[in-house]
Design a protein around this motif. Structure first.
Motif, PDB file in Angstrom:
ATOM      1  N   TYR A 107      -6.838 -33.820 -75.600  1.00 33.90           N
ATOM      2  CA  TYR A 107      -5.300 -33.947 -75.137  1.00 33.90           C
ATOM      3  C   TYR A 107      -5.254 -34.652 -73.702  1.00 33.90           C
ATOM      4  O   TYR A 107      -4.258 -35.192 -73.293  1.00 33.90           O
ATOM      5  N   LYS A 108      -6.270 -34.684 -73.078  1.00 34.71           N
ATOM      6  CA  LYS A 108      -6.486 -35.257 -71.565  1.00 34.71           C
ATOM      7  C   LYS A 108      -6.377 -36.885 -71.492  1.00 34.71           C
ATOM      8  O   LYS A 108      -5.901 -37.244 -70.716  1.00 34.71           O
ATOM      9  N   GLU A 109      -7.105 -37.335 -72.741  1.00 39.84           N
ATOM     10  CA  GLU A 109      -7.094 -38.833 -72.736  1.00 39.84           C
ATOM     11  C   GLU A 109      -5.949 -39.392 -72.596  1.00 39.84           C
ATOM     12  O   GLU A 109      -4.931 -39.253 -73.033  1.00 39.84           O
ATOM     13  N   GLY A 110      -5.897 -40.624 -71.592  1.00 40.05           N
ATOM     14  CA  GLY A 110      -4.906 -41.284 -70.956  1.00 40.05           C
ATOM     15  C   GLY A 110      -4.010 -40.622 -70.165  1.00 40.05           C
ATOM     16  O   GLY A 110      -2.969 -41.274 -69.887  1.00 40.05           O
ATOM     17  N   LYS A 111      -4.335 -39.656 -69.736  1.00 41.29           N
ATOM     18  CA  LYS A 111      -3.566 -38.909 -68.742  1.00 41.29           C
ATOM     19  C   LYS A 111      -3.998 -38.734 -67.342  1.00 41.29           C
ATOM     20  O   LYS A 111      -5.248 -39.322 -67.293  1.00 41.29           O
ATOM     21  N   PHE A 112      -3.312 -38.536 -66.443  1.00 36.76           N
ATOM     22  CA  PHE A 112      -3.418 -38.648 -64.987  1.00 36.76           C
ATOM     23  C   PHE A 112      -3.604 -37.446 -64.124  1.00 36.76           C
ATOM     24  O   PHE A 112      -2.769 -36.344 -64.343  1.00 36.76           O
ATOM     25  N   ILE A 113      -4.456 -37.339 -63.240  1.00 36.71           N
ATOM     26  CA  ILE A 113      -4.421 -36.304 -62.292  1.00 36.71           C
ATOM     27  C   ILE A 113      -4.157 -36.777 -60.932  1.00 36.71           C
ATOM     28  O   ILE A 113      -4.805 -37.567 -60.619  1.00 36.71           O
ATOM     29  N   LEU A 114      -3.009 -36.202 -60.320  1.00 36.67           N
ATOM     30  CA  LEU A 114      -2.582 -36.270 -59.097  1.00 36.67           C
ATOM     31  C   LEU A 114      -3.202 -35.350 -58.343  1.00 36.67           C
ATOM     32  O   LEU A 114      -2.570 -34.076 -58.257  1.00 36.67           O
ATOM     33  N   GLU A 115      -3.825 -35.268 -57.188  1.00 37.60           N
ATOM     34  CA  GLU A 115      -4.364 -34.387 -56.390  1.00 37.60           C
ATOM     35  C   GLU A 115      -3.392 -34.050 -55.072  1.00 37.60           C
ATOM     36  O   GLU A 115      -2.366 -35.031 -54.838  1.00 37.60           O
ATOM     37  N   TYR A 169      -2.051 -31.853 -60.401  1.00 36.46           N
ATOM     38  CA  TYR A 169      -1.152 -31.828 -61.515  1.00 36.46           C
ATOM     39  C   TYR A 169      -1.543 -33.061 -62.487  1.00 36.46           C
ATOM     40  O   TYR A 169      -2.027 -33.942 -62.273  1.00 36.46           O
ATOM     41  N   LEU A 170      -1.311 -32.579 -63.744  1.00 35.53           N
ATOM     42  CA  LEU A 170      -1.830 -33.548 -65.184  1.00 35.53           C
ATOM     43  C   LEU A 170      -0.376 -34.081 -65.350  1.00 35.53           C
ATOM     44  O   LEU A 170       0.461 -33.601 -65.499  1.00 35.53           O
ATOM     45  N   PHE A 171      -0.444 -35.484 -65.161  1.00 33.29           N
ATOM     46  CA  PHE A 171       0.821 -36.215 -65.536  1.00 33.29           C
ATOM     47  C   PHE A 171       0.561 -37.134 -66.597  1.00 33.29           C
ATOM     48  O   PHE A 171      -0.463 -37.561 -67.115  1.00 33.29           O
ATOM     49  N   ASP A 172       1.793 -37.418 -67.438  1.00 30.81           N
ATOM     50  CA  ASP A 172       1.624 -38.395 -68.510  1.00 30.81           C
ATOM     51  C   ASP A 172       1.639 -39.833 -68.348  1.00 30.81           C
ATOM     52  O   ASP A 172       1.078 -40.631 -68.738  1.00 30.81           O
TER      53      ASP A 172
END
Length: 102
Positions: free
Chosen positions: A93-101, A42-45
């Motif tokens: 748009y992904k810059e500064g965002k987080f991926i949680l597996e 999931y991509l998180f802010d």
């Protein structure tokens, strides 16, 4: 090493599967359509209670990105990564965002 401070979240949250340290609010999910080495992601802010690894260039399905791996402050498990820089214009748009597996 100093004292460990952990932020507690209330409500609908995501937590570390190993030690249950709180990581993010469900409302901060931007997208559930991402994939990683081990399946869904999931991509998180915003994400809390993490430490960051070293920056590295990584070729992903959507092009080259500069990322840092993120780790749980509670147990040290790898959780995913943070996008520092997207080389492709359409991926900014992904810059500064987080991926949680998952």
């Amino acid at each position: 090493m100093g004292r460990l401070f952990v932020i507690s979240l209330e409500g609908s949250i995501y937590s570390c599967k190993h030690c249950q340290t709180h990581l993010a609010f469900a409302d901060d999910i931007i997208s559930k359509t991402f994939h990683c080495r081990h399946g869904k992601a999931y991509l998180f802010d915003k994400v809390v209670n993490i430490t960051e690894g070293d920056q590295e260039e990584r070729m992903m399905m959507t092009g080259m990105h500069t990322v840092v791996d993120i780790f749980c402050v509670g147990c040290g498990s790898i959780l995913g990564w943070k996008y520092e820089y997207a080389h492709e214009k359409g991926q900014k748009y992904k810059e500064g965002k987080f991926i949680l597996e998952r």
